[in-house]
Structures are given as C-alpha cells and as structure tokens.
Design a protein around this motif. Structure first.
Motif, PDB file in Angstrom:
ATOM      1  N   HIS A  18      -4.253  -6.841  -1.368  1.00  0.00           N
ATOM      2  CA  HIS A  18      -5.275  -5.985  -0.770  1.00  0.00           C
ATOM      3  C   HIS A  18      -6.550  -5.849  -1.601  1.00  0.00           C
ATOM      4  O   HIS A  18      -7.642  -5.725  -1.045  1.00  0.00           O
ATOM      5  N   LYS A  81      -9.444  -4.079   6.128  1.00  0.00           N
ATOM      6  CA  LYS A  81      -8.865  -2.733   6.119  1.00  0.00           C
ATOM      7  C   LYS A  81      -9.021  -2.094   4.740  1.00  0.00           C
ATOM      8  O   LYS A  81      -9.414  -0.934   4.615  1.00  0.00           O
ATOM      9  N   ALA A  82      -8.754  -2.859   3.688  1.00  0.00           N
ATOM     10  CA  ALA A  82      -8.912  -2.347   2.328  1.00  0.00           C
ATOM     11  C   ALA A  82     -10.378  -2.016   2.052  1.00  0.00           C
ATOM     12  O   ALA A  82     -10.691  -0.990   1.430  1.00  0.00           O
ATOM     13  N   ARG A  85     -11.312   1.296   3.753  1.00  0.00           N
ATOM     14  CA  ARG A  85     -10.712   2.466   3.114  1.00  0.00           C
ATOM     15  C   ARG A  85     -11.341   2.761   1.760  1.00  0.00           C
ATOM     16  O   ARG A  85     -11.522   3.922   1.392  1.00  0.00           O
ATOM     17  N   VAL A 208      -3.574   0.871   0.446  1.00  0.00           N
ATOM     18  CA  VAL A 208      -2.335   0.742   1.223  1.00  0.00           C
ATOM     19  C   VAL A 208      -1.199   1.564   0.620  1.00  0.00           C
ATOM     20  O   VAL A 208      -0.575   2.384   1.286  1.00  0.00           O
ATOM     21  N   SER A 209      -0.927   1.385  -0.671  1.00  0.00           N
ATOM     22  CA  SER A 209       0.196   2.092  -1.304  1.00  0.00           C
ATOM     23  C   SER A 209      -0.122   3.556  -1.592  1.00  0.00           C
ATOM     24  O   SER A 209       0.775   4.352  -1.827  1.00  0.00           O
ATOM     25  N   LYS A 210      -1.409   3.891  -1.624  1.00  0.00           N
ATOM     26  CA  LYS A 210      -1.903   5.252  -1.928  1.00  0.00           C
ATOM     27  C   LYS A 210      -1.687   5.653  -3.389  1.00  0.00           C
ATOM     28  O   LYS A 210      -1.894   6.804  -3.763  1.00  0.00           O
TER      29      LYS A 210
END
Length: 239
Positions: A18, A81-82, A85, A208-210
């Motif tokens: 990502h 997407k990354a 965000r 993604v993993s936060k």
C-alpha cells in the motif's frame, strides 16, 4: 543541479502493498518538473516495476512534496485508495511532519509558534508573507524548538501544522533567521551553501492496517553546516 538519481540509488525505509517510505536526497525533485531531471516518483515506479515484475504502467501516488533542495523522509502511495486516505490525513492533521534546520543567526524566543498568511507569485516562484485580506493568501502555521546554538548559527526542530509551498524558508526568514544556504529568501545573511533543511520525521496512520507508523532520519552529519551540531538530537527530541 540534479543528483541524477537512479533506481539502484533508492533507499527504501519501509514498503508493503500500500505504501513505500523512502529517503529523498537533496536536489532531486519529488516528482517531474520543468527540468525533466530524474525525479523520485519516476525512480519509485521503476523500482516497483522491477521488484514486482509488473507489466505496463505502475501506479505511484504523490501524497506530499519536499522542495527540490530539501532532503529527508517521504511516503508515496502504491494504490489510489492509500493515496486518498493519506491525503485525508493531511487535511485532518493526522499526517505529521517534522524538520531539522540550521538557521543563520540566533532567535530571541527559543520556542515559539509562527502564524502568517502566505501568497505565491507564480511568475518568479517566490512566496511572500502578506496581509490576511490579500486575495489568494493562505494561512501558514509552524512551531519551532531551538536545540543548539553555535557560531551565530542555530539548530532547530520544526513542526509544520500546514503544508504551504516554501513555508519554513519564508516564515523563518521573516523573523530574521533564514535557513542556512537559502539566499533566495535570506540573502547574504543565509550564507552560500547547500540548503540546511531536512525532513527528519514522518508519522501517519497506515491507510489499511490503521497502525501508527513513524519514520526518522537524521540530517547528513558529515556535511556543512550540520557537522557543527549534534544532529542525533533532531531525531530524539520532541517538540
């Protein structure tokens, strides 16, 4: 002058599906500019294409920039997407950037927050402090902490609250302490030499993993004017 960086020169601090976190050398563009010199975005695409044996175009998203003469840590997105965000984090303040700078002169206030309004002149690519009512003016805020002073030079840690073009260079010059080597904004006081501005720390939430991630790289300790100071302080100190 460009460093003419190639993909084999790329220093990767972290990479997954990502994001990719890298060290941007000084005098290498963050992305393609009018000079057409080899830039970080292109080098990273070449790196991913070879490493992952990808055919066709490779997606790499530019999330933030460093001025060409500024070196240090950067993150690029490997998916749209990354990128979206991480860009959202920049808007909410969750994306945290800290810089080390050697300033020409000393500061009366050893710790302070600077707020100004800035406007860029696209004709000469210069940024100016201006009144808040100026059309196109953008709010700019940073905080700094003086770490060390020596020979009428100051080592400072700087945290950006906004990401305006040339922000640190303009705001520090505005209070009489231009970045060393920045004759563009500091004139003769800034002294001639390589710009002493370095992105030492980058923190963000993984898209993604936060997981909260933080990457630090100290400035080049063997180069003038960094060699006059304990550059390890720049990655160990907090604002």
């Amino acid at each position: 002058m460009a460093e003419q960086m190639q993909k084999d020169d790329l220093i990767v601090l972290y990479e997954d599906n990502h994001v990719i976190v890298v060290l941007k050398p000084q005098n290498v563009p963050s992305c393609e500019d009018e000079t057409k010199d080899k830039d970080m975005l292109t080098v990273i695409k070449e790196h991913i294409k070879e490493k992952e044996n990808k055919q066709g175009n490779v997606y790499v998203g530019l999330v933030h920039r460093l001025d060409r003469p500024t070196g240090g840590v950067m993150v690029y997105a490997k998916s749209s997407k990354a990128a979206a965000r991480l860009s959202e984090q920049m808007q909410t303040g969750d994306f945290e950037k800290k810089y080390a700078a050697v300033l020409a002169g000393t500061l009366k206030n050893k710790r302070a927050t600077l707020t100004n309004y800035l406007k860029k002149n696209p004709i000469n690519n210069m940024v100016y402090v201006c009144p808040p009512v100026t059309e196109g003016a953008k709010f700019a805020e940073l905080e700094y902490n003086v770490l060390e002073e020596k020979n009428d030079l100051t080592l400072a840690l700087i945290k950006l609250h906004t990401g305006r073009s040339h922000q640190i260079r303009v705001q520090m010059a505005n209070i009489g302490a231009p970045v060393y080597g920045d004759m563009r904004y500091g004139g003769e006081k800034a002294k001639k030499g390589r710009l002493a501005l370095w992105a030492v720390s980058l923190s963000f939430t993984h898209p993604v993993s936060k997981e909260r991630l933080c990457f630090k790289i100290q400035p080049p300790a063997d180069l003038i004017p960094w060699k006059y100071f304990d550059t390890e302080k720049t990655v160990s100190m907090e604002l």
